[in-house]
Design an enzyme around this catalytic site. Structure first.
Site, short mmCIF file in Angstrom:
data_model
loop_
_atom_site.label_atom_id
_atom_site.label_comp_id
_atom_site.label_asym_id
_atom_site.label_seq_id
_atom_site.Cartn_x
_atom_site.Cartn_y
_atom_site.Cartn_z
N HIS A 69 3.75 6.56 2.39
CA HIS A 69 2.44 6.62 3.06
C HIS A 69 2.60 6.70 4.58
O HIS A 69 2.53 5.69 5.28
CB HIS A 69 1.62 5.39 2.69
CG HIS A 69 1.17 5.40 1.26
ND1 HIS A 69 0.04 6.07 0.84
CD2 HIS A 69 1.73 4.88 0.15
CE1 HIS A 69 -0.09 5.94 -0.46
NE2 HIS A 69 0.93 5.22 -0.91
N GLU A 74 0.57 7.71 6.72
CA GLU A 74 -0.67 7.37 7.43
C GLU A 74 -0.67 5.93 7.95
O GLU A 74 -1.35 5.61 8.92
CB GLU A 74 -1.89 7.63 6.53
CG GLU A 74 -2.09 6.66 5.36
CD GLU A 74 -1.31 7.01 4.09
OE1 GLU A 74 -0.34 7.80 4.19
OE2 GLU A 74 -1.65 6.49 3.02
N CYS A 95 2.13 10.50 -1.86
CA CYS A 95 2.37 9.65 -3.02
C CYS A 95 1.90 10.35 -4.30
O CYS A 95 2.54 11.29 -4.73
CB CYS A 95 1.73 8.28 -2.82
SG CYS A 95 2.58 7.00 -3.73
N1 GLN Z 1 0.02 6.10 -9.24
C1 GLN Z 1 1.21 6.58 -8.63
C2 GLN Z 1 2.37 5.62 -8.79
O1 GLN Z 1 2.17 4.46 -9.06
C3 GLN Z 1 0.97 6.90 -7.17
C4 GLN Z 1 0.67 5.69 -6.36
C5 GLN Z 1 0.10 6.04 -5.00
O2 GLN Z 1 -0.35 7.15 -4.80
N2 GLN Z 1 0.08 5.09 -4.10
O3 GLN Z 1 3.49 6.01 -8.61
#
Ligand code: GLN
Length: 547
Positions: free
Chosen positions: A519, A521, A380
């Site tokens: 994600h 994970e 992310c």
């Molecule tokens: N802050 C970033 C976004 O909102 C990444 C979010 C995250 O890593 N879950 O896109």
């Protein structure tokens, strides 16, 4: 129709109620039953989405896009049952539903009260999908005696009363402190905790007692007598070396048998514990070690990256190695050379995160991994930082950055290689958001499909061309820069089905450098390690052999 197991806690918090619930779920599965696990949290936030990871640990996202308590992660990792939005509720959500109904006039002019309106709302929640499984396990957050918890305790009391006899049982988790001076495990706090429960009409059928050492028969008998449970229903929960020992340890203590006895299920189906025996074998008979750095912001609280730490452990199990994780605070090298902090690691992982703090450090970590050919997994925000690094240092876009940081600072400083996503497609519908929207629940959340590029590294790792993974973010890599970056070797190897949203990037000319917008994970399990984590750890093992 499901049988219900209500799990409560007493004496102190952090005894591992979520883990005990999850392990019990897995043991019931081992005996051939189907289960679903739920968490009822007394806090007043509507969901944990807006809570700081420092306060509450990681936010666990479900396929259907709910931001939930990290205990749902344990439930999923132990049972393999994908959590749903309807598996987590808080007082905030309950009250907000009740107040919404009140405003709509649904209560026909009645005075709204905790009993019955709030308790009815809680009971309705508990009943959702009750005919889908054999056992529904409902964990009540907090400890008995907390003011906020009372409506939940009252609701489960009513619930059990309304059900036919023998369809609901109560399991209570407490602590037996060890007093060194007298060399004894003390049962008094547990007695008080059970007394407290009984004063609100709940009588536990099973006591799970956390203790540093085995519980002598004398103390078991005492607990049984004073707390009104059967001696076989006093289950010792000793400290474990790995959480994945819990199913076998609880089984040896007779937890699943005690549960089946309490329901009067006889003869009890024989358990098949081979899955957990294999998991234990892989953990305790590892054949090597690797060192992985997690370069993040919330490094003081390991729970902030709970699922990542677990997924790395699973990746280790897939390769029969132990993964030693070191938490590196990215801010330390925001404005210095990252090398002294990152040398010696066999792989680097940059996890998700919000806000600008520490991001320059994360960009340096991506650069270090790219140039030194160290395996890198960017999740992310970790993918967004890898793309910004590529744009700045390889594609000559010196002022590349993310709109997230400009929004936060209230001024424009960067070329937005990562931009705020305002419209996207979910299934057949278009979702729209504005920058000014309230913070809670406004992200691209839940499961989305990605198409993988044929012949790419990720297609090989997944062994598939279409995947589904969970998302939680507001910002997105801009495909405007795709050609420029691909020319330099950063391949966009996973895309949304409409081809507009980059889901995965990888460096062509690197042993293992992958950034994912989702994600992974959240879907890894000890008995089914996520392919990305399994392969990332494999690459780390290879790096460890080179040095
Ligand atoms: N802050 C970033 C976004 O909102 C990444 C979010 C995250 O890593 N879950 O896109």
């Amino acid at each position: 129709m499901a049988r219900f197991i209500f799990i409560t806690g007493g004496v102190v918090s952090s005894l591992g109620k979520g883990l005990a619930s999850a392990a019990l779920g897995s043991l019931l599965q081992a005996r051939g039953f189907t289960v679903r696990l739920r968490k009822l949290d007394p806090y007043l936030n509507v969901d944990p989405g807006t809570m700081s990871p420092f306060e509450h640990g990681e936010v666990f996202v479900t396929d259907d896009g709910a931001e939930t308590d990290l205990d749902l992660g344990h439930y999923e990792r132990f049972t393999g049952v994908a959590a749903r939005a309807t598996d987590s509720v808080s007082s905030g959500r309950i009250y907000s539903n009740v107040l919404e109904k009140e405003r709509r006039g649904d209560y026909l002019g009645k005075t709204i009260q905790v009993i019955p309106h709030v308790t009815n709302e809680i009971k309705d929640f508990i009943r959702i999908g009750e005919d889908e499984v054999d056992f529904m396990l409902c964990e009540i957050g907090g400890t008995v005696g907390d003011i906020e918890g009372l409506p939940f305790f009252e609701a489960i009391r009513q619930f059990a009363q309304e059900k036919p006899r023998g369809e609901c049982i109560f399991m209570h988790l407490t602590l037996l402190p060890y007093i060194k001076a007298s060399g004894e495990l003390k049962t008094k706090p547990t007695q008080h905790s059970v007394k407290e429960l009984r004063s609100i009409g709940l009588a536990p059928d099973i006591l799970v007692c956390r203790s540093e050492m085995p519980i002598p028969q004398k103390e078991r008998d005492k607990l049984a007598l004073f707390c009104n449970v059967r001696p076989e229903a006093v289950i010792a929960a000793q400290d474990l070396n790995s959480i994945y020992e819990a199913p076998l340890a609880y089984h040896r203590e007779g937890m699943d048998q005690a549960v089946l006895d309490a329901f009067g299920i006889s003869p009890a189906p024989k358990p098949d514990l081979s899955r957990w025996e294999d998991v234990s074998d892989r953990i305790f008979n590892a054949e090597g070690e690797v060192k992985v750095a997690i370069v993040g912001k919330y490094t003081q609280l390991e729970d902030a990256y709970k699922s990542i730490a677990e997924a790395l452990t699973h990746g280790g199990m897939a390769n029969r190695v132990k993964v030693n994780v070191e938490w590196v605070d990215a801010e330390i090298f925001d404005s210095e050379d990252a090398a002294p902090y990152l040398e010696g690691f066999h792989a680097i992982l940059v996890p998700g995160g919000f806000g600008e703090r520490g991001t320059e450090g994360k960009i340096k970590a991506a650069e270090f991994a790219r140039t030194r050919k160290i395996p890198y997994l960017g999740i992310c925000l970790g993918m967004q930082m890898a793309v910004i690094e590529a744009a700045r240092n390889v594609a000559n876009l010196a002022d590349a950055g993310s709109e997230e940081f400009d929004h936060e600072a209230g001024k424009k400083r960067f070329t937005p290689v990562v931009y705020h996503l305002k419209e996207w497609v979910q299934g057949n519908a278009t979702v729209t958001r504005r920058v000014e929207d309230a913070k809670g629940g406004t992200m691209r959340l839940g499961s989305y499909t990605a198409h993988l590029k044929e012949g790419s590294k990720v297609a090989g790792i997944y062994g598939a061309s279409v995947i589904e993974e969970r998302h939680r973010h507001r910002y997105e890599v801009d495909i405007k820069y795709r050609d420029k970056l691909e020319d330099k070797g950063l391949i966009f190897s996973g895309m949304s089905p409409d081809g507009r949203l980059p889901e995965i990037v990888e460096w062509a000319d690197h042993p293992w450098f992958i950034g994912v917008q989702f994600h992974p994970e959240l879907k890894s399990k000890p008995f089914a390690p996520h392919p990305l984590f399994a392969d990332f750890v494999r690459a780390a093992v290879e790096t460890s052999r080179l040095v």
